[in-house]
Design a protein around this motif. Structure first.
Motif, PDB file in Angstrom:
ATOM      1  N   ASP A 323       8.562  85.881  83.435  1.00 27.45           N
ATOM      2  CA  ASP A 323       8.527  84.566  82.805  1.00 27.45           C
ATOM      3  C   ASP A 323       8.400  83.414  83.806  1.00 27.45           C
ATOM      4  N   THR A 324       8.060  83.696  85.051  1.00 22.44           N
ATOM      5  CA  THR A 324       7.986  82.650  86.076  1.00 22.44           C
ATOM      6  C   THR A 324       6.968  81.567  85.710  1.00 22.44           C
ATOM      7  N   LEU A 325       5.746  81.977  85.382  1.00 18.57           N
ATOM      8  CA  LEU A 325       4.704  81.002  85.042  1.00 18.57           C
ATOM      9  C   LEU A 325       4.998  80.322  83.703  1.00 18.57           C
ATOM     10  N   ALA A 326       5.558  81.072  82.758  1.00 19.42           N
ATOM     11  CA  ALA A 326       5.894  80.481  81.462  1.00 19.42           C
ATOM     12  C   ALA A 326       6.959  79.400  81.619  1.00 19.42           C
ATOM     13  N   ASP A 327       7.945  79.678  82.463  1.00 23.25           N
ATOM     14  CA  ASP A 327       9.004  78.689  82.689  1.00 23.25           C
ATOM     15  C   ASP A 327       8.472  77.448  83.390  1.00 23.25           C
ATOM     16  N   ALA A 328       7.442  77.623  84.216  1.00 23.74           N
ATOM     17  CA  ALA A 328       6.889  76.499  84.975  1.00 23.74           C
ATOM     18  C   ALA A 328       5.790  75.765  84.214  1.00 23.74           C
ATOM     19  N   TYR A 329       5.333  76.316  83.075  1.00 23.07           N
ATOM     20  CA  TYR A 329       4.156  75.786  82.397  1.00 23.07           C
ATOM     21  C   TYR A 329       4.271  74.301  82.076  1.00 23.07           C
ATOM     22  N   SER A 330       5.344  73.888  81.441  1.00 22.63           N
ATOM     23  CA  SER A 330       5.448  72.498  81.004  1.00 22.63           C
ATOM     24  C   SER A 330       5.379  71.532  82.183  1.00 22.63           C
ATOM     25  N   ASP A 331       6.170  71.779  83.206  1.00 23.28           N
ATOM     26  CA  ASP A 331       6.173  70.888  84.369  1.00 23.28           C
ATOM     27  C   ASP A 331       4.821  70.897  85.071  1.00 23.28           C
ATOM     28  N   SER A 332       4.221  72.070  85.197  1.00 19.56           N
ATOM     29  CA  SER A 332       2.920  72.167  85.870  1.00 19.56           C
ATOM     30  C   SER A 332       1.846  71.405  85.094  1.00 19.56           C
ATOM     31  N   ALA A 333       1.809  71.601  83.777  1.00 23.32           N
ATOM     32  CA  ALA A 333       0.802  70.935  82.961  1.00 23.32           C
ATOM     33  C   ALA A 333       1.011  69.430  82.948  1.00 23.32           C
ATOM     34  N   LEU A 334       2.260  68.997  82.897  1.00 25.21           N
ATOM     35  CA  LEU A 334       2.538  67.571  82.781  1.00 25.21           C
ATOM     36  C   LEU A 334       2.142  66.781  84.021  1.00 25.21           C
ATOM     37  N   ARG A 335       2.091  67.416  85.176  1.00 26.63           N
ATOM     38  CA  ARG A 335       1.621  66.696  86.357  1.00 26.63           C
ATOM     39  C   ARG A 335       0.189  66.209  86.149  1.00 26.63           C
ATOM     40  N   ARG A 336      -0.661  67.085  85.631  1.00 29.27           N
ATOM     41  CA  ARG A 336      -2.044  66.684  85.360  1.00 29.27           C
ATOM     42  C   ARG A 336      -2.109  65.739  84.158  1.00 29.27           C
ATOM     43  N   VAL A 337      -1.293  65.990  83.147  1.00 33.16           N
ATOM     44  CA  VAL A 337      -1.283  65.130  81.960  1.00 33.16           C
ATOM     45  C   VAL A 337      -1.025  63.678  82.351  1.00 33.16           C
ATOM     46  N   TRP A 338      -0.014  63.445  83.172  1.00 28.83           N
ATOM     47  CA  TRP A 338       0.306  62.069  83.549  1.00 28.83           C
ATOM     48  C   TRP A 338      -0.754  61.473  84.462  1.00 28.83           C
ATOM     49  N   ARG A 339      -1.368  62.300  85.321  1.00 32.06           N
ATOM     50  CA  ARG A 339      -2.462  61.783  86.153  1.00 32.06           C
ATOM     51  C   ARG A 339      -3.622  61.332  85.271  1.00 32.06           C
ATOM     52  N   CYS A 340      -3.985  62.149  84.292  1.00 34.56           N
ATOM     53  CA  CYS A 340      -5.089  61.805  83.396  1.00 34.56           C
ATOM     54  C   CYS A 340      -4.716  60.667  82.455  1.00 34.56           C
ATOM     55  N   THR A 341      -3.466  60.599  82.051  1.00 33.14           N
ATOM     56  CA  THR A 341      -3.012  59.494  81.212  1.00 33.14           C
ATOM     57  C   THR A 341      -3.136  58.177  81.964  1.00 33.14           C
ATOM     58  N   HIS A 342      -2.753  58.183  83.237  1.00 27.81           N
ATOM     59  CA  HIS A 342      -2.873  56.965  84.039  1.00 27.81           C
ATOM     60  C   HIS A 342      -4.332  56.568  84.221  1.00 27.81           C
ATOM     61  N   PHE A 343      -5.192  57.558  84.557  1.00 26.45           N
ATOM     62  CA  PHE A 343      -6.600  57.243  84.765  1.00 26.45           C
ATOM     63  C   PHE A 343      -7.235  56.692  83.495  1.00 26.45           C
ATOM     64  N   SER A 344      -6.921  57.281  82.347  1.00 23.13           N
ATOM     65  CA  SER A 344      -7.484  56.816  81.084  1.00 23.13           C
ATOM     66  C   SER A 344      -7.003  55.409  80.763  1.00 23.13           C
ATOM     67  N   TRP A 345      -5.723  55.130  81.009  1.00 24.07           N
ATOM     68  CA  TRP A 345      -5.185  53.771  80.820  1.00 24.07           C
ATOM     69  C   TRP A 345      -5.886  52.789  81.746  1.00 24.07           C
ATOM     70  N   TRP A 346      -6.083  53.182  83.010  1.00 21.28           N
ATOM     71  CA  TRP A 346      -6.703  52.306  83.993  1.00 21.28           C
ATOM     72  C   TRP A 346      -8.137  51.963  83.608  1.00 21.28           C
ATOM     73  N   MET A 347      -8.922  52.967  83.235  1.00 23.27           N
ATOM     74  CA  MET A 347     -10.298  52.722  82.803  1.00 23.27           C
ATOM     75  C   MET A 347     -10.327  51.835  81.563  1.00 23.27           C
ATOM     76  N   THR A 348      -9.425  52.083  80.643  1.00 26.20           N
ATOM     77  CA  THR A 348      -9.401  51.335  79.389  1.00 26.20           C
ATOM     78  C   THR A 348      -9.056  49.871  79.626  1.00 26.20           C
ATOM     79  N   THR A 349      -7.988  49.618  80.367  1.00 22.50           N
ATOM     80  CA  THR A 349      -7.550  48.231  80.568  1.00 22.50           C
ATOM     81  C   THR A 349      -8.473  47.474  81.518  1.00 22.50           C
ATOM     82  N   MET A 350      -9.226  48.167  82.341  1.00 24.09           N
ATOM     83  CA  MET A 350     -10.179  47.504  83.236  1.00 24.09           C
ATOM     84  C   MET A 350     -11.430  47.037  82.492  1.00 24.09           C
TER      85      MET A 350
END
Length: 391
Positions: A323-350
Motif C-alpha cells: 500500500d506504499t503508493l496508495a498511501d502516497a497517492y493523494s499527497d503526490s497527486a495534489l502537488r501537481r494539482v496545486w501547481r496546475c491550479t496556480h498556473f490556470s489562475w495566473w493565466m486567467t487573471t492575466m
C-alpha cells in the motif's frame, strides 16, 4: 457482481484508468450516469500536454491522435496592436497537441470495448458504501431499471464535480478550496477553417478572446462574457463581430474567417480543490477532486496525470498487497494539482478584464514581460506544455 475496481465515471479519467489496470490484468467495471451517446458527443478540452501524448502512445492509444491531431510548437499572446509567438519547443523542449477530448474518449471507448470491458451506461441512484472497510461496494439502478450491486476491493471516483464520489468523503475529513471568477466564457464551434496556425490568447479592453481549433475545417473560439449570460442574447452576427474586434484589433494583414456556428454555450469559470483524494478504499481522480478554469488547458491533462499515478498505486495494492503508493497517492497527486491550479489562475487573471483600470495596467505590464523575457516565456511554456508525469 464482483470486480477488483469499481470505476465510477466513463469520461477520459475513468476509461484510461480501466485501460491501464487491464494492461496489468486488473479487472474493473465502469459505471456511468450518462448514456454512451452523450459521453461520446460532449464538447470539452482540446489541448493535450506532451506528457499526456507520451502516455497515450505508451499504451497503444496514440495512433489516431498522431494521424489526425495537430502538433503545435506554441501559442500566440496578443494585446491590441501586438501579437507575440511563444515557441514552447525552443523554450522548454516540449510541444502540445490539438486533439479534442471527444476524440480521446472515442479512442478509449473503442479500445475498452475491443477488450471486453464491462460498462453500465445511463444508471441512476448511484451510491457508495463501506468505503472505510476492505469490502466497499457500489449500488445503482441500471438503464433497464434493475437494481445492481458491484462489490469491489477499491472504488475509483472519476465521476466529475456532480457525481456521488466527491460527497462520499465524510465532512469530518474533507477540506475544500474554491475561487469563483466574475466572468464566464461564451464558446462556439464553427464549420470554418482556423484563421491561425496556433492558438491566440488575446487581451482586449472589451474582454478576453481566444481562437482555437479542432481540425483543419472546424474552429473553436471563446469570448469573455459576464456571469449569467444567456446564449440567446448572442446572435451569430454579434458573436463574429465581437470575435473579430477582440482578435483582430490592430493586427495588420490578418482577418478572422467566419462560418456556420454549430454549437454555442456559456462556461462559468472557477477553481476548486478537495482533499484528500483518497479516503479508505475510495480514490478520487480528475474533476471529482479538482476543477480549473480552462484558460491554462489543464483540466483533461490533470485528470490523465492523476490516473497515471493512481493506476500503479492500485496495481501494487491489489497484486502485491503493497500500500506504499496508495498511501502516497493523494499527497503526490495534489502537488501537481496545486501547481496546475496556480498556473490556470495566473493565466486567467492575466488575460481577463476585471473592470478595474489599475488591474488592466498590471495585466498589460505582465503580458509585456512574458512576451519579452526569456524567463517569463519559459515559465509559461513549461507549465502549458506540461510537467513530466509525477511532478
Amino acid at each position: 457482481m464482483r470486480t477488483e475496481v469499481a470505476v465510477i465515471g466513463a469520461g477520459p479519467a475513468g476509461l484510461l484508468l480501466s485501460h491501464l489496470l487491464a494492461e496489468q490484468g486488473v479487472e474493473s467495471v465502469v459505471i456511468e450516469t450518462r448514456t454512451q451517446e452523450y459521453v461520446l458527443s460532449r464538447i470539452r478540452a482540446g489541448i493535450l500536454e506532451h506528457s499526456t501524448v507520451d502516455l497515450l502512445d505508451s499504451v497503444g492509444l496514440g495512433e489516431r491522435l498522431r494521424r489526425e491531431g495537430q502538433e503545435h510548437r506554441g501559442i500566440h499572446l496578443q494585446t491590441p496592436g501586438e501579437r507575440h509567438h511563444l515557441d514552447f519547443v525552443d523554450l522548454c523542449g516540449r510541444s502540445v497537441w490539438v486533439y479534442g477530448q471527444t476524440e480521446v474518449t472515442r479512442d478509449l471507448v473503442d479500445a475498452r470495448e475491443a477488450a471486453g470491458q464491462q460498462f453500465f451506461y445511463g444508471v441512476t441512484e448511484t451510491a457508495l458504501h463501506d468505503i472505510e472497510t476492505d469490502s466497499p461496494y457500489v449500488t445503482f439502478v441500471d438503464a433497464d431499471g434493475t437494481e445492481q450491486r458491484v462489490d469491489a476491493a477499491v472504488i475509483a471516483g472519476c465521476d466529475g464535480s456532480f457525481g456521488p464520489s466527491r460527497a462520499a468523503i465524510p465532512d469530518s475529513v474533507r477540506r475544500t478550496w474554491e475561487r469563483v471568477y466574475p466572468y464566464s466564457w461564451l464558446g462556439i464551434l464553427a464549420d470554418v477553417a482556423p484563421s491561425t496556425d496556433e492558438l491566440i490568447y488575446a487581451w482586449h479592453p472589451d474582454g478576453f478572446a481566444m481562437h482555437s481549433m479542432r481540425s483543419d475545417t472546424v474552429s473553436r473560439l471563446y469570448l469573455q462574457v459576464p456571469n449569467g449570460t444567456d446564449v440567446a442574447d448572442w446572435s451569430d452576427d454579434r458573436v463574429w463581430a465581437a470575435l473579430s474586434t477582440r482578435l483582430g484589433a490592430g493586427i495588420d494583414d490578418w482577418t478572422l474567417r467566419s462560418g456556420p456556428i454549430t454549437e454555442k454555450s456559456v462556461l462559468p469559470m472557477r477553481s476548486y480543490v478537495q482533499t484528500p483524494m483518497r479516503h479508505g478504499r475510495l480514490f478520487l481522480a480528475g474533476d471529482a477532486a479538482h476543477i480549473v478554469p480552462p484558460t491554462g488547458a489543464k483540466g483533461l491533462n490533470l485528470a490523465v496525470a492523476d490516473v497515471a499515478l493512481l493506476a500503479p498505486a492500485l496495481i501494487s495494492l491489489l497484486r502485491k498487497n503493497d500500500d506504499t503508493l496508495a498511501d502516497a497517492y493523494s499527497d503526490s497527486a495534489l502537488r501537481r494539482v496545486w501547481r496546475c491550479t496556480h498556473f490556470s489562475w495566473w493565466m486567467t487573471t492575466m488575460l481577463h478584464r476585471s473592470g478595474d483600470p489599475f488591474d488592466a495596467q498590471l495585466q498589460l505590464s505582465q503580458l509585456r514581460w512574458v512576451a519579452s523575457s526569456t524567463a517569463g516565456a519559459t515559465g509559461l511554456a513549461e507549465n502549458y506544455a506540461g510537467l513530466p508525469i509525477g511532478l
